[in-house]
Design a protein around this motif. Structure first.
Motif, PDB file in Angstrom:
ATOM      1  N   PHE A  18      20.332  15.025  11.358  1.00 36.93           N
ATOM      2  CA  PHE A  18      19.148  15.781  10.941  1.00 36.93           C
ATOM      3  C   PHE A  18      18.668  15.285   9.574  1.00 36.93           C
ATOM      4  CE2 PHE A  18      16.506  19.544  10.013  1.00 36.93           C
ATOM      5  CZ  PHE A  18      15.867  19.646  11.233  1.00 36.93           C
ATOM      6  N   GLY A  19      18.501  13.954   9.502  1.00 33.18           N
ATOM      7  CA  GLY A  19      18.054  13.379   8.240  1.00 33.18           C
ATOM      8  C   GLY A  19      17.429  12.018   8.465  1.00 33.18           C
ATOM      9  N   TYR A  20      16.974  11.422   7.362  1.00 31.50           N
ATOM     10  CA  TYR A  20      16.358  10.103   7.399  1.00 31.50           C
ATOM     11  C   TYR A  20      17.388   9.042   7.026  1.00 31.50           C
ATOM     12  CZ  TYR A  20      11.961  12.703   7.398  1.00 31.50           C
ATOM     13  OH  TYR A  20      10.936  13.557   7.715  1.00 31.50           O
ATOM     14  N   ALA A  21      17.222   7.851   7.628  1.00 33.80           N
ATOM     15  CA  ALA A  21      18.102   6.727   7.302  1.00 33.80           C
ATOM     16  C   ALA A  21      17.311   5.437   7.449  1.00 33.80           C
ATOM     17  CB  ALA A  21      19.319   6.695   8.232  1.00 33.80           C
ATOM     18  N   LEU A  22      17.734   4.408   6.741  1.00 36.45           N
ATOM     19  CA  LEU A  22      17.092   3.108   6.893  1.00 36.45           C
ATOM     20  C   LEU A  22      17.370   2.561   8.287  1.00 36.45           C
ATOM     21  CD1 LEU A  22      17.736   1.363   3.456  1.00 36.45           C
ATOM     22  CD2 LEU A  22      15.624   2.407   4.274  1.00 36.45           C
ATOM     23  N   GLU A  23      16.385   1.919   8.866  1.00 37.09           N
ATOM     24  CA  GLU A  23      16.512   1.382  10.218  1.00 37.09           C
ATOM     25  C   GLU A  23      17.586   0.299  10.282  1.00 37.09           C
ATOM     26  OE1 GLU A  23      15.981   1.307  14.103  1.00 37.09           O
ATOM     27  OE2 GLU A  23      14.571   2.484  12.896  1.00 37.09           O
ATOM     28  N   HIS A  24      17.632  -0.538   9.246  1.00 39.01           N
ATOM     29  CA  HIS A  24      18.583  -1.649   9.233  1.00 39.01           C
ATOM     30  C   HIS A  24      19.172  -1.811   7.846  1.00 39.01           C
ATOM     31  CE1 HIS A  24      17.277  -2.759  13.239  1.00 39.01           C
ATOM     32  NE2 HIS A  24      16.025  -2.782  12.820  1.00 39.01           N
ATOM     33  N   ARG A  25      20.477  -2.118   7.811  1.00 39.55           N
ATOM     34  CA  ARG A  25      21.148  -2.275   6.518  1.00 39.55           C
ATOM     35  C   ARG A  25      20.633  -3.475   5.746  1.00 39.55           C
ATOM     36  NH1 ARG A  25      26.981  -1.023   8.945  1.00 39.55           N
ATOM     37  NH2 ARG A  25      25.770  -1.663  10.744  1.00 39.55           N
ATOM     38  N   ALA A  26      20.092  -4.462   6.446  1.00 40.54           N
ATOM     39  CA  ALA A  26      19.551  -5.623   5.746  1.00 40.54           C
ATOM     40  C   ALA A  26      18.436  -5.184   4.785  1.00 40.54           C
ATOM     41  CB  ALA A  26      19.012  -6.649   6.750  1.00 40.54           C
ATOM     42  N   ALA A  27      17.604  -4.253   5.234  1.00 34.69           N
ATOM     43  CA  ALA A  27      16.548  -3.738   4.355  1.00 34.69           C
ATOM     44  C   ALA A  27      17.160  -3.024   3.162  1.00 34.69           C
ATOM     45  CB  ALA A  27      15.639  -2.788   5.136  1.00 34.69           C
ATOM     46  N   GLY A  28      18.277  -2.310   3.395  1.00 31.45           N
ATOM     47  CA  GLY A  28      18.957  -1.643   2.288  1.00 31.45           C
ATOM     48  C   GLY A  28      19.473  -2.630   1.272  1.00 31.45           C
ATOM     49  N   ARG A  29      20.035  -3.750   1.722  1.00 27.66           N
ATOM     50  CA  ARG A  29      20.512  -4.761   0.777  1.00 27.66           C
ATOM     51  C   ARG A  29      19.355  -5.339  -0.030  1.00 27.66           C
ATOM     52  NH1 ARG A  29      23.691  -6.239   5.249  1.00 27.66           N
ATOM     53  NH2 ARG A  29      22.337  -8.017   5.710  1.00 27.66           N
ATOM     54  N   GLY A  30      18.230  -5.532   0.654  1.00 22.18           N
ATOM     55  CA  GLY A  30      17.066  -6.055  -0.069  1.00 22.18           C
ATOM     56  C   GLY A  30      16.565  -5.087  -1.126  1.00 22.18           C
ATOM     57  N   GLY A  47       0.793  -1.231   0.000  1.00 24.00           N
ATOM     58  CA  GLY A  47       0.000   0.000   0.000  1.00 24.00           C
ATOM     59  C   GLY A  47       0.817   1.268   0.000  1.00 24.00           C
ATOM     60  N   VAL A  48       2.150   1.168  -0.076  1.00 25.08           N
ATOM     61  CA  VAL A  48       3.013   2.348  -0.061  1.00 25.08           C
ATOM     62  C   VAL A  48       3.076   2.933  -1.467  1.00 25.08           C
ATOM     63  CG1 VAL A  48       5.398   3.110   0.217  1.00 25.08           C
ATOM     64  CG2 VAL A  48       4.370   1.597   1.911  1.00 25.08           C
ATOM     65  N   GLY A  49       3.011   4.266  -1.561  1.00 27.06           N
ATOM     66  CA  GLY A  49       3.009   4.938  -2.850  1.00 27.06           C
ATOM     67  C   GLY A  49       4.360   4.902  -3.548  1.00 27.06           C
ATOM     68  N   ALA A  50       4.336   5.233  -4.834  1.00 30.49           N
ATOM     69  CA  ALA A  50       5.552   5.193  -5.653  1.00 30.49           C
ATOM     70  C   ALA A  50       6.593   6.177  -5.148  1.00 30.49           C
ATOM     71  CB  ALA A  50       5.199   5.499  -7.106  1.00 30.49           C
ATOM     72  N   GLN A  51       6.152   7.343  -4.650  1.00 30.97           N
ATOM     73  CA  GLN A  51       7.116   8.334  -4.175  1.00 30.97           C
ATOM     74  C   GLN A  51       7.909   7.825  -2.973  1.00 30.97           C
ATOM     75  OE1 GLN A  51       6.227  11.312  -1.245  1.00 30.97           O
ATOM     76  NE2 GLN A  51       6.452  12.919  -2.790  1.00 30.97           N
ATOM     77  N   THR A  52       7.202   7.195  -2.008  1.00 29.81           N
ATOM     78  CA  THR A  52       7.877   6.663  -0.825  1.00 29.81           C
ATOM     79  C   THR A  52       8.841   5.547  -1.203  1.00 29.81           C
ATOM     80  OG1 THR A  52       6.014   7.257   0.601  1.00 29.81           O
ATOM     81  CG2 THR A  52       7.513   5.551   1.420  1.00 29.81           C
ATOM     82  N   ARG A  53       8.476   4.734  -2.190  1.00 30.71           N
ATOM     83  CA  ARG A  53       9.389   3.685  -2.657  1.00 30.71           C
ATOM     84  C   ARG A  53      10.674   4.296  -3.207  1.00 30.71           C
ATOM     85  NH1 ARG A  53       7.079  -1.573  -3.871  1.00 30.71           N
ATOM     86  NH2 ARG A  53       4.907  -1.664  -3.155  1.00 30.71           N
ATOM     87  N   LYS A  54      10.540   5.405  -3.930  1.00 29.62           N
ATOM     88  CA  LYS A  54      11.728   6.072  -4.489  1.00 29.62           C
ATOM     89  C   LYS A  54      12.617   6.610  -3.362  1.00 29.62           C
ATOM     90  CE  LYS A  54       9.569   7.592  -8.823  1.00 29.62           C
ATOM     91  NZ  LYS A  54       9.140   8.770  -9.618  1.00 29.62           N
ATOM     92  N   VAL A  55      12.008   7.127  -2.309  1.00 29.57           N
ATOM     93  CA  VAL A  55      12.787   7.627  -1.178  1.00 29.57           C
ATOM     94  C   VAL A  55      13.558   6.480  -0.519  1.00 29.57           C
ATOM     95  CG1 VAL A  55      12.690   8.729   1.087  1.00 29.57           C
ATOM     96  CG2 VAL A  55      11.204   9.528  -0.748  1.00 29.57           C
ATOM     97  N   LEU A  56      12.871   5.342  -0.339  1.00 25.99           N
ATOM     98  CA  LEU A  56      13.530   4.185   0.263  1.00 25.99           C
ATOM     99  C   LEU A  56      14.706   3.717  -0.594  1.00 25.99           C
ATOM    100  CD1 LEU A  56      10.361   2.196   1.405  1.00 25.99           C
ATOM    101  CD2 LEU A  56      12.023   3.331   2.887  1.00 25.99           C
ATOM    102  N   GLU A  57      14.538   3.736  -1.899  1.00 24.85           N
ATOM    103  CA  GLU A  57      15.623   3.336  -2.801  1.00 24.85           C
ATOM    104  C   GLU A  57      16.810   4.298  -2.677  1.00 24.85           C
ATOM    105  OE1 GLU A  57      13.604   3.326  -6.501  1.00 24.85           O
ATOM    106  OE2 GLU A  57      12.593   1.411  -6.163  1.00 24.85           O
ATOM    107  N   ALA A  58      16.512   5.598  -2.598  1.00 24.46           N
ATOM    108  CA  ALA A  58      17.583   6.583  -2.465  1.00 24.46           C
ATOM    109  C   ALA A  58      18.332   6.404  -1.145  1.00 24.46           C
ATOM    110  CB  ALA A  58      17.015   7.996  -2.559  1.00 24.46           C
ATOM    111  N   LEU A  59      17.608   6.117  -0.059  1.00 24.65           N
ATOM    112  CA  LEU A  59      18.255   5.893   1.230  1.00 24.65           C
ATOM    113  C   LEU A  59      19.100   4.620   1.215  1.00 24.65           C
ATOM    114  CD1 LEU A  59      15.374   6.867   3.696  1.00 24.65           C
ATOM    115  CD2 LEU A  59      17.444   8.178   3.181  1.00 24.65           C
ATOM    116  N   VAL A  94      20.184  11.160   5.128  1.00 26.26           N
ATOM    117  CA  VAL A  94      20.033  12.195   4.104  1.00 26.26           C
ATOM    118  C   VAL A  94      18.928  13.139   4.571  1.00 26.26           C
ATOM    119  CG1 VAL A  94      19.620  12.674   1.662  1.00 26.26           C
ATOM    120  CG2 VAL A  94      20.682  10.518   2.331  1.00 26.26           C
ATOM    121  N   THR A  95      19.147  14.441   4.437  1.00 30.16           N
ATOM    122  CA  THR A  95      18.144  15.406   4.897  1.00 30.16           C
ATOM    123  C   THR A  95      16.936  15.406   3.971  1.00 30.16           C
ATOM    124  OG1 THR A  95      19.003  17.250   3.607  1.00 30.16           O
ATOM    125  CG2 THR A  95      20.009  16.856   5.770  1.00 30.16           C
ATOM    126  N   LYS A  96      15.839  15.965   4.472  1.00 29.88           N
ATOM    127  CA  LYS A  96      14.605  16.047   3.687  1.00 29.88           C
ATOM    128  C   LYS A  96      14.837  16.885   2.428  1.00 29.88           C
ATOM    129  CE  LYS A  96       9.699  17.348   4.192  1.00 29.88           C
ATOM    130  NZ  LYS A  96       9.626  18.480   3.263  1.00 29.88           N
TER     131      LYS A  96
END
Length: 986
Positions: free
Chosen positions: A304-316, A254-266, A273-275
């Motif tokens: 003062f930015g967003y980051a993935l909670e766990h690197r395992a999610a980043g690898r995925g 149910g997550v939108g395309a924009q949020t997916r792009k943010v997750l990919e960038a992180l 990375v800051t907002k």
């Protein structure tokens, strides 16, 4: 604790809460537990471990999968124990009511486990929520595991567990660093340091699945061929990311395309990375609420930015992106970030597109920046930059410069990733040198020397020559440290000649620049070349050191160190020489001087073989000084750090030394698997073999198997190059073990072999040879001559300087443990011949009482029991035919200050004093050490210095001691221990 094939660590609070809920259910109070955590975090293992002690319960369970989402009521229909009750309807109300009727009619406690609750269909989720809301009185417990996700019907079950009196909610994070440390120690059987655990924790985020993979690799790889970086690389390469992908499917539902792009960038950024930066990368505004709602992202206050909670999610997430997409994100991030971060992303983009024109530009920029950093003195930064350049273009010049920086930066291990590229280079000095560096890091200096010997033409290029010379210097140092034959004089002569010619060229160029007014090039290359020449000259001289001679090479070592002090950039080599000098001093039993040389090296916290060896040798010094608790702390610290680098001979020596104290305390079974692994290890050289035989010898001493102890000590001598390498202490122990195993006829030969092995050792310790001759006389039924020999040995021990400033003079210094053993030997001899040796009765009693206190503080139950038994046997013979304590004293050096109150005569003997063991059993080993030290009259600061702990820690322990023994002051503690000691002798 083991679940399946894996140790189970941590999660103690969570287990207690689940078990408390189970106990309430057992009493008829219905309970439900929700364990929430990301996939792979260990939810299933926790539940299994928490419930394994509840036997005799009825069980029902189901693990859901994505396809169950399409089957209405799949959960209840799948639970066989209540299937007949619920199969007739699809109404949530009726199913819930049927479930409640069924639960109330149970005649025994029942546990229902539901795995992967996030895959439940809507009807099952609604029915489960109603059932849990209405459960009150029933011997039933429902335990659910769930991954976080956005579905409201699942989230409200978790919320119910948080607010309901019947509910227990557990949010399960990954393993902590301490958990990882405990897990790896359990897997390997070896001590693992916090630094090793930290490296694994950072790489795996504490995910049990990945930590288990690291542990499995360490278990399956032979000792001597392991390194924590290798283990981590294996674990990450083996990880198929299936559990991560499953979690992503849930989190991204149910997550939108924009949020997916943010997750990919992180995921590509790998840093916060800051907002604003994210919006610039994406070209649109982002929705922070939806981003945080995925459960995959955290806000980093510091950055003062967003980051993935766990690197395992980043690898995925990265595994879902094409190379082109990842390259585009790298370039977009590079446009928004600054300096090093910008450069890093441009390099990553170039690596994804090797044909890009940017590769050449980036390579030149990195090389220039790396060289500049090295010239400025930041060799670590320079190495990192040149390594990035080598990843872009691993040509001969780049790899040669990388190799030049690797050793002084302490990064030799990082060259292993370029081994294939090195082998693809044309035959040259740089190629041979780089392969030799890799062999040195793999603890194979002989193979490294052979690699260098293949190359005789050294005049190709400046960097290849310098790298070859530096590598040869390190190979010589390693060969000398291991006590092996170097046979590199030919290579040294050729290399020194080539370096001299190169140095003259540099001097000529610099003179020409000065005379012509040209821009003068930095002089660091000339200085580095001069230092290399000095080093090679030192090793050429060191190759002729006579380690067995009159000075054991000590004077030569001092001269070499003094020579190197003239040259900058030789700090590491000077530390290597000091380490070797300290080790030689220790082998010569010059304990005080050895500790003075080794202690500064141990405090640096380095993990190179020299520092590791120095720490292990320090532990042996403390062991022989009867400071077993401190020795074990130093030994465990050294062994725990060994995996930070690839294992080598120094690592195995550290492992062996860490087994010494447990073996001597009679705990050999605990360390037997470790000893057996070490005995089969591929890098077990003379030092390691000797240490392992010493471990087995002390284990035999703890079992009072004197024959086995003597055999192991003889094997230690035979496994090495002689007593000069093993040291004097094993020789002393061998003498007494031969005597007590009725093999005294071997003693004359042992004395002669020691004199032949290393005359300087025997010559400088003639009084100690009296100890050996005392056993000869004893065996020949000459007790008076034997006791005279022992008394001379005692005088020698008492003249030894304290190992540390806080240690009292006259208690044996570094021979303190052997002074205590001598006390036992003197008591045994006296017990056999009390009339002939009557004039020595006072010193005999004093010594055996003191020996008992030393063994008590060491934690050796067998040696303490032996000394205590001898006290009871000797004391009546000492006081025979006299009504008062004997006043006589053998004329010798002043009476030493005892290690514990045993040796201090009490002003009066209290008949009601409790036994010593009864008093000491109330205290831990550390508290016993501190109690004895306080009873001697030491201040808190003196005790802290002696035990290498803080003053505050001493104060804390003193308070505990007084409380446990119901005492009001330090004075009362001294009086109690003196009275107890006196009572023990009575």
């Amino acid at each position: 604790m083991v679940i399946g094939d894996y140790p189970f660590v941590g999660r103690r609070d969570e287990m207690l809460r689940i078990r408390a809920a189970a106990e309430r259910a057992q009493r008829g109070q219905a309970q439900f537990v929700v364990v929430e955590g990301l996939s792979g975090v260990g939810k299933t293992g926790l539940i299994a471990r928490a419930l394994d002690s509840f036997q005799g319960w009825g069980e029902a369970g189901m693990v859901l999968s994505p396809h169950h989402r399409e089957i209405p009521g799949a959960l209840y229909k799948g639970l066989m124990s209540i299937k007949d009750e619920t199969a007739r309807t699809d109404s949530a109300d009726e199913i819930a009511a049927a479930f409640l009727r069924w639960s109330k009619n149970l005649d025994q406690p029942m546990v229902i486990t539901i795995g992967e609750l996030q895959h439940a269909d809507e009807l099952s989720a609604e029915t489960l929520w109603q059932s849990l809301s209405m459960m009150l009185r029933a011997p039933v417990m429902v335990v659910m595991s769930v991954a976080p996700g956005p579905r409201p019907e699942i989230r409200r079950i978790s919320q119910l567990a948080q607010i309901s009196p019947q509910g227990t909610y557990l949010q399960l994070p990954p393993l902590t660093r301490d958990d990882v440390e405990e897990y790896l120690t359990a897997c390997t059987g070896f001590f693992v340091s916090r630094d090793v655990a930290e490296r694994v924790h950072c790489a795996t985020d504490g995910y049990p699945r990945l930590v288990q993979a690291v542990g499995a690799w360490l278990q399956s790889t032979p000792v001597g061929r392991r390194g924590i970086d290798q283990a981590v690389r294996y674990a990450l390469a083996k990880d198929d990311l299936i559990h991560v992908q499953a979690q992503l499917e849930v989190s991204l539902e149910g997550v939108g395309a924009q949020t997916r792009k943010v997750l990919e960038a992180l995921a590509v950024a790998e840093k916060p990375v800051t907002k604003r930066q994210l919006e610039c990368v994406l070209g649109e505004e982002i929705s922070p609420g939806e981003l945080i709602g995925t459960g995959l992202v955290r806000w980093d206050d510091a950055a003062f930015g967003y980051a993935l909670e766990h690197r395992a999610a980043g690898r995925g997430l990265l595994s879902r992106l094409s190379y082109e997409h990842r390259r585009d994100i790298h370039l977009a991030l590079a446009d928004e970030l600054e300096e090093r971060d910008e450069l890093g992303h441009r390099i990553a983009a170039a690596q994804l597109d090797p044909d890009s024109a940017d590769v050449e530009v980036l390579h030149e920029k990195l090389m220039a920046a790396g060289y500049e950093a090295a010239r400025a003195g930041d060799i670590g930064e320079g190495f990192d930059l040149v390594r990035l350049a080598a990843r872009l273009r691993p040509d001969r010049s780049t790899l040669a410069k990388l190799g030049l920086m690797a050793v002084p930066a302490g990064r030799s291990r990082d060259l292993a990733e370029f081994e294939e590229a090195v082998r693809n280079l044309p035959v040259c000095a740089a190629r041979s040198a780089l392969l030799a560096i890799i062999r040195v890091h793999q603890a194979n200096p002989q193979a490294a020397a052979q690699e260098l010997e293949k190359r005789t033409d050294l005049g190709e290029d400046e960097h290849g020559l310098l790298l070859y010379a530096q590598t040869l210097s390190d190979v010589c140092a390693d060969l000398l440290r291991l006590g092996g034959e170097a046979h590199v004089s030919g290579m040294l002569d050729r290399t020194i000649e080539a370096i001299e010619e190169h140095r003259e060229r540099l001097r000529s160029q610099r003179a020409k620049q000065l005379s012509s007014g040209e821009e003068i090039q930095p002089a660091w290359t000339l200085g580095y070349t001069t230092s290399l020449h000095a080093l090679l000259t030192v090793w050429r001289a060191a190759e002729g050191l006579n380690l067995k001679g009159a000075g054991g090479g000590l004077q030569d070592f001092s001269g070499l160190i003094e020579n190197l002090e003239k040259y900058p950039g030789t700090e590491q080599q000077r530390a290597q020489l000091r380490s070797m000098r300290g080790i030689r001093l220790a082998q010569r039993s010059e304990h005080h001087e050895a500790l003075g040389e080794l202690a500064p090296l141990t405090s640096l916290g380095l993990t190179d073989p020299y520092s590791l060896h120095a720490r292990s040798q320090t532990a042996i010094l403390l062991f022989n000084a009867g400071k077993w608790h401190a020795a074990q702390e130093v030994a465990e610290a050294a062994a725990g750090e060994a995996l930070l680098e690839d294992e080598n001979g120094a690592s195995l020596f550290a492992y062996a030394v860490s087994c010494l104290v447990p073996a001597a305390r009679g705990e050999f079974r605990k360390i037997q698997p470790v000893v057996e692994q070490l005995e089969e290890a591929p890098l077990t050289g003379p030092l390691v073999k000797s240490a392992l035989y010493a471990v087995r010898a002390w284990a035999a001493v703890a079992e009072e198997d004197h024959g086995a102890a003597a055999q192991h000590l003889l094997a230690a001598r035979n496994a090495s190059s002689g007593w000069w390498l093993v040291g004097l202490e094993p020789l002393l122990l061998l003498a007494r073990e031969l005597h007590y195993s009725n093999w005294s006829e071997m003693l004359p030969g042992i004395v002669r072999s020691a004199a032949q092995d290393v005359p300087s050792l025997v010559g400088s310790h003639l009084s100690v040879i009296d100890y050996l001759r005392g056993f000869e006389s004893w065996a020949q039924e000459e007790p008076e001559q034997a006791m005279d020999c022992f008394i001379r040995a005692l005088r020698f021990f008492d003249r030894q300087p304290p190992l540390r400033p806080s240690q009292a003079a006259g208690e044996g210094g570094g021979f303190r443990l052997f002074r205590a053993l001598l006390g036992v030997d003197m008591a045994c001899l006296f017990a056999e011949h009390p009339q002939l040796l009557r004039r020595h009765r006072a010193v005999v009693l004093e010594m055996v009482v003191w020996a008992a206190s030393v063994f008590q503080s060491c934690g050796s139950e067998v040696l303490f029991a032996r000394a205590a038994a001898l006290m009871n046997e000797v004391r009546p013979k000492v006081f025979e035919e006299t009504s008062s304590p004997v006043e006589e004293r053998v004329e010798r050096v002043p009476k030493p200050k005892p290690d514990t109150p045993f040796g201090a005569p009490a002003p009066e003997i209290r008949g009601d004093a409790p036994p010593l063991t009864e008093v000491m059993d109330q205290l831990s080993f550390r508290e016993q050490e501190i109690a004895f030290a306080v009873a001697e009259g030491n201040t808190n600061r003196e005790v802290a210095e002696e035990l290498v702990i803080s003053v505050r820690t001493v104060e804390y322990h003193v308070g505990n001691i007084l409380q446990k023994l119901s005492l009001g002051s330090r004075k009362e503690l001294r009086q109690l221990l003196r009275a107890v000691s006196a009572g023990q002798t009575g």
